[in-house]
Design a protein around this motif. Structure first.
Motif, PDB file in Angstrom:
ATOM      1  N   LEU A 100      89.514  26.535  27.064  1.00 53.21           N
ATOM      2  CA  LEU A 100      90.585  26.167  27.986  1.00 53.21           C
ATOM      3  C   LEU A 100      90.864  27.293  28.981  1.00 53.21           C
ATOM      4  O   LEU A 100      91.735  27.159  29.822  1.00 53.21           O
ATOM      5  CB  LEU A 100      91.879  25.856  27.214  1.00 53.21           C
ATOM      6  CG  LEU A 100      91.864  24.609  26.334  1.00 53.21           C
ATOM      7  CD1 LEU A 100      93.177  24.491  25.587  1.00 53.21           C
ATOM      8  CD2 LEU A 100      91.601  23.371  27.164  1.00 53.21           C
ATOM      9  N   THR A 101      90.154  28.403  28.856  1.00 56.35           N
ATOM     10  CA  THR A 101      90.371  29.585  29.684  1.00 56.35           C
ATOM     11  C   THR A 101      89.063  29.991  30.348  1.00 56.35           C
ATOM     12  O   THR A 101      87.999  29.572  29.928  1.00 56.35           O
ATOM     13  CB  THR A 101      90.817  30.777  28.813  1.00 56.35           C
ATOM     14  OG1 THR A 101      89.808  31.019  27.835  1.00 56.35           O
ATOM     15  CG2 THR A 101      92.147  30.537  28.157  1.00 56.35           C
ATOM     16  N   LEU A 108      97.514  33.435  30.559  1.00 59.20           N
ATOM     17  CA  LEU A 108      97.270  32.003  30.650  1.00 59.20           C
ATOM     18  C   LEU A 108      98.589  31.260  30.577  1.00 59.20           C
ATOM     19  O   LEU A 108      99.493  31.654  29.830  1.00 59.20           O
ATOM     20  CB  LEU A 108      96.381  31.562  29.476  1.00 59.20           C
ATOM     21  CG  LEU A 108      96.171  30.062  29.274  1.00 59.20           C
ATOM     22  CD1 LEU A 108      95.279  29.501  30.379  1.00 59.20           C
ATOM     23  CD2 LEU A 108      95.548  29.796  27.915  1.00 59.20           C
ATOM     24  N   VAL A 110      99.184  27.027  30.241  1.00 60.58           N
ATOM     25  CA  VAL A 110      98.483  25.754  30.203  1.00 60.58           C
ATOM     26  C   VAL A 110      99.318  24.716  29.465  1.00 60.58           C
ATOM     27  O   VAL A 110      99.991  25.035  28.489  1.00 60.58           O
ATOM     28  CB  VAL A 110      97.092  25.922  29.538  1.00 60.58           C
ATOM     29  CG1 VAL A 110      97.200  26.345  28.096  1.00 60.58           C
ATOM     30  CG2 VAL A 110      96.260  24.669  29.669  1.00 60.58           C
TER      31      VAL A 110
END
Length: 138
Positions: A100-101, A108, A110
């Motif tokens: 997801l990164t 981050l 998200v």
């Protein structure tokens, strides 16, 4: 995953391969204090051997994370539920799910896509490093 060329270089410079990083076998859960929406983990990673931490959250929650370490060297990757960790051919870890990164994130924010347990893989851009990972989920 950390960049393969950097992992290979770190392993060559480090000498004989140690066993899979203890922090990834099995990954340790990052605990939040009762009533808190955040937590912190501190540790250190040797060259090429990441730590792994998990957090459990629900779809739609917003996760914020940042990591700091000596020389701005600490980085992480975040994987959604469904991940599996195994030792890779270089002695590091291989995770079976899409990140997801970016590969070497230091912060981050998200919105989480699914309910379940998320995996942080913590490493260093070069060599080893100490780290402090701060995570908030709302």
């Amino acid at each position: 995953m950390l960049r393969p060329a950097l992992i290979l270089l770190a392993i060559i410079l480090a000498g004989p391969l140690p066993a899979l990083a203890e922090g990834c076998n099995p990954p340790q859960a990052l605990r939040f204090a009762p009533g808190s929406s955040g937590g912190e983990a501190r540790g250190a990673v040797p060259p090429g051997m990441p730590d792994c931490l998990t957090v459990t959250a629900r779809a739609g929650q917003v996760l914020e994370a940042n990591i700091s370490g000596s020389g701005r060297n600490a980085v992480f990757q975040l994987y959604p539920p469904g991940w599996r960790v195994r030792r890779d051919q270089f002695g590091g870890v291989d995770v079976s799910n899409q990140m997801l990164t970016p590969p070497d994130a230091n912060k981050l924010r998200v919105t989480l896509p699914a309910d379940g347990t998320y995996l942080f893989v913590i490493g260093a851009i070069r060599g080893g490093t100490d780290y402090t990972l701060r995570v908030t989920i709302r």
